[in-house]
Design a protein around this motif. Sequence first.
Motif, PDB file in Angstrom:
ATOM      1  N   SER A  36       0.832  -1.197   0.000  1.00  0.00           N
ATOM      2  CA  SER A  36       0.000   0.000   0.000  1.00  0.00           C
ATOM      3  C   SER A  36       0.874   1.258   0.000  1.00  0.00           C
ATOM      4  N   ASP A  37       0.516   2.222  -0.829  1.00  0.00           N
ATOM      5  CA  ASP A  37       1.322   3.447  -0.935  1.00  0.00           C
ATOM      6  C   ASP A  37       1.494   4.140   0.417  1.00  0.00           C
ATOM      7  N   TYR A  38       0.434   4.169   1.228  1.00  0.00           N
ATOM      8  CA  TYR A  38       0.518   4.824   2.539  1.00  0.00           C
ATOM      9  C   TYR A  38       1.531   4.096   3.434  1.00  0.00           C
ATOM     10  N   ASP A  39       1.584   2.791   3.307  1.00  0.00           N
ATOM     11  CA  ASP A  39       2.513   2.013   4.128  1.00  0.00           C
ATOM     12  C   ASP A  39       3.955   2.175   3.660  1.00  0.00           C
ATOM     13  N   ARG A  40       4.144   2.507   2.399  1.00  0.00           N
ATOM     14  CA  ARG A  40       5.511   2.761   1.916  1.00  0.00           C
ATOM     15  C   ARG A  40       6.109   3.956   2.657  1.00  0.00           C
ATOM     16  N   ASN A  41       5.273   4.961   2.940  1.00  0.00           N
ATOM     17  CA  ASN A  41       5.752   6.101   3.722  1.00  0.00           C
ATOM     18  C   ASN A  41       6.104   5.677   5.146  1.00  0.00           C
ATOM     19  N   ALA A  42       5.302   4.774   5.723  1.00  0.00           N
ATOM     20  CA  ALA A  42       5.585   4.287   7.077  1.00  0.00           C
ATOM     21  C   ALA A  42       6.903   3.521   7.118  1.00  0.00           C
ATOM     22  N   ILE A  43       7.123   2.676   6.114  1.00  0.00           N
ATOM     23  CA  ILE A  43       8.365   1.903   6.038  1.00  0.00           C
ATOM     24  C   ILE A  43       9.562   2.839   5.903  1.00  0.00           C
ATOM     25  N   GLU A  44       9.434   3.806   5.006  1.00  0.00           N
ATOM     26  CA  GLU A  44      10.534   4.755   4.791  1.00  0.00           C
ATOM     27  C   GLU A  44      10.856   5.526   6.073  1.00  0.00           C
ATOM     28  N   GLU A  45       9.818   5.948   6.802  1.00  0.00           N
ATOM     29  CA  GLU A  45      10.059   6.715   8.025  1.00  0.00           C
ATOM     30  C   GLU A  45      10.727   5.850   9.083  1.00  0.00           C
ATOM     31  N   ALA A  46      10.323   4.594   9.190  1.00  0.00           N
ATOM     32  CA  ALA A  46      10.962   3.697  10.157  1.00  0.00           C
ATOM     33  C   ALA A  46      12.449   3.540   9.851  1.00  0.00           C
ATOM     34  N   VAL A  47      12.784   3.385   8.580  1.00  0.00           N
ATOM     35  CA  VAL A  47      14.190   3.204   8.192  1.00  0.00           C
ATOM     36  C   VAL A  47      14.987   4.492   8.429  1.00  0.00           C
ATOM     37  N   THR A 177       0.618   6.971  13.348  1.00  0.00           N
ATOM     38  CA  THR A 177       0.270   6.755  11.937  1.00  0.00           C
ATOM     39  C   THR A 177       0.732   8.000  11.182  1.00  0.00           C
ATOM     40  N   VAL A 178       1.363   7.783  10.036  1.00  0.00           N
ATOM     41  CA  VAL A 178       2.024   8.896   9.345  1.00  0.00           C
ATOM     42  C   VAL A 178       1.302   9.274   8.063  1.00  0.00           C
ATOM     43  N   LEU A 179       1.402  10.551   7.717  1.00  0.00           N
ATOM     44  CA  LEU A 179       0.824  11.072   6.482  1.00  0.00           C
ATOM     45  C   LEU A 179       1.788  10.834   5.320  1.00  0.00           C
ATOM     46  N   PRO A 180       1.281  10.776   4.100  1.00  0.00           N
ATOM     47  CA  PRO A 180       2.165  10.585   2.932  1.00  0.00           C
ATOM     48  C   PRO A 180       3.193  11.695   2.790  1.00  0.00           C
ATOM     49  N   GLU A 181       2.876  12.898   3.269  1.00  0.00           N
ATOM     50  CA  GLU A 181       3.796  14.021   3.092  1.00  0.00           C
ATOM     51  C   GLU A 181       5.018  13.941   3.993  1.00  0.00           C
ATOM     52  N   ILE A 182       5.090  12.983   4.878  1.00  0.00           N
ATOM     53  CA  ILE A 182       6.201  12.909   5.825  1.00  0.00           C
ATOM     54  C   ILE A 182       7.520  12.605   5.128  1.00  0.00           C
ATOM     55  N   ASN A 183       7.477  11.964   3.967  1.00  0.00           N
ATOM     56  CA  ASN A 183       8.716  11.632   3.263  1.00  0.00           C
ATOM     57  C   ASN A 183       8.409  11.186   1.825  1.00  0.00           C
ATOM     58  N   THR A 184       9.464  10.944   1.102  1.00  0.00           N
ATOM     59  CA  THR A 184       9.348  10.329  -0.227  1.00  0.00           C
ATOM     60  C   THR A 184      10.042   8.980  -0.173  1.00  0.00           C
ATOM     61  N   PRO A 185       9.295   7.879  -0.308  1.00  0.00           N
ATOM     62  CA  PRO A 185       9.917   6.553  -0.182  1.00  0.00           C
ATOM     63  C   PRO A 185      11.035   6.343  -1.194  1.00  0.00           C
ATOM     64  N   ARG A 186      12.094   5.694  -0.733  1.00  0.00           N
ATOM     65  CA  ARG A 186      13.219   5.390  -1.608  1.00  0.00           C
ATOM     66  C   ARG A 186      12.850   4.275  -2.589  1.00  0.00           C
ATOM     67  N   VAL A 187      13.570   4.230  -3.685  1.00  0.00           N
ATOM     68  CA  VAL A 187      13.383   3.157  -4.671  1.00  0.00           C
ATOM     69  C   VAL A 187      14.515   2.156  -4.483  1.00  0.00           C
ATOM     70  N   PRO A 188      14.209   0.920  -4.107  1.00  0.00           N
ATOM     71  CA  PRO A 188      15.270  -0.068  -3.862  1.00  0.00           C
ATOM     72  C   PRO A 188      16.074  -0.346  -5.128  1.00  0.00           C
ATOM     73  N   GLY A 189      17.376  -0.512  -4.955  1.00  0.00           N
ATOM     74  CA  GLY A 189      18.235  -0.857  -6.076  1.00  0.00           C
ATOM     75  C   GLY A 189      18.440  -2.357  -6.163  1.00  0.00           C
ATOM     76  N   LEU A 190      19.220  -2.768  -7.140  1.00  0.00           N
ATOM     77  CA  LEU A 190      19.467  -4.202  -7.339  1.00  0.00           C
ATOM     78  C   LEU A 190      20.144  -4.815  -6.124  1.00  0.00           C
ATOM     79  N   LYS A 191      21.102  -4.082  -5.524  1.00  0.00           N
ATOM     80  CA  LYS A 191      21.821  -4.584  -4.347  1.00  0.00           C
ATOM     81  C   LYS A 191      20.843  -4.789  -3.177  1.00  0.00           C
TER      82      LYS A 191
END
Length: 254
Positions: A36-47, A177-191
């Motif tokens: 879920s797009d909203y959860d991608r922001n949560a994952i990014e913020e945790a990292v 619970t975080v809003l989408p504006e809190i960050n921009t999720p990173r795009v994972p690379g091959l590594k």
Amino acid sequence: MPDIIVCYKWVIDSADIKIAPDSRELILDRVDYRISDYDRNAIEEAVRLQERYGGTVTAVTAGTPAAKKSLKDVLSRGPEKACFVWDPAFAELEPSQTAAILASVISSHLKYDLIICGEGSGDLYAQQVGPRLAENLGIPSAAFVSKITIEDGHVIAERKVEEGIEVVSMPLPALVTVLPEINTPRVPGLKDTLAAAKKPVLEIKGADLGQFKPCLQTVKVLGAKMERQGEKFGAEPSEIGRFIGALFKEGVIA
């Protein structure tokens, strides 16, 4: 160094949904799934919090066996381990059931100081799982958070409310619970993708949590129908009166 748990949901990619023109029924034959797009922001913020304060990040999800495909994706985004709770009966979880399942698993299997959820899921968007999970665990929570800081055993959360920004301080453990504006999720690379396959995953069967009976049944979902009735009005007094009459007729004003 906080132990952070981030919750996410594996949902249908809405870009793949087609609508039958005659019946408006959804065509789901060729849909793919994604976090879920909203959860991608949560994952990014945790990292990002882990990169700032240290500690650990564990990703947790509950779903059908098919949601196992999400593990490589979520782990490629930064968490070093995941917990996957699965059961075929989890196809249609009601938000209170999802929160109860997550609370049972988290309280019995995982360490945590902070739990992060998206503001809602990409399918139901009920915005209930986060607050209900906090209630089940007996910890404080804050919703609609746009900034997170951790200081002296407390989480400082900036919440977006109608009047502006509200700053709250909660002792850990806590949930946000975080809003989408809190960050921009990173795009994972091959590594990142290759490393994800080597990260540990704790799998828990739904049957191990006790008897579970789904209480949500979706009878039918229809695509939204949008009709536009364009009508042009002039600037003359008579046209303005006609415009106001049209608003009354459509029920826009009364």
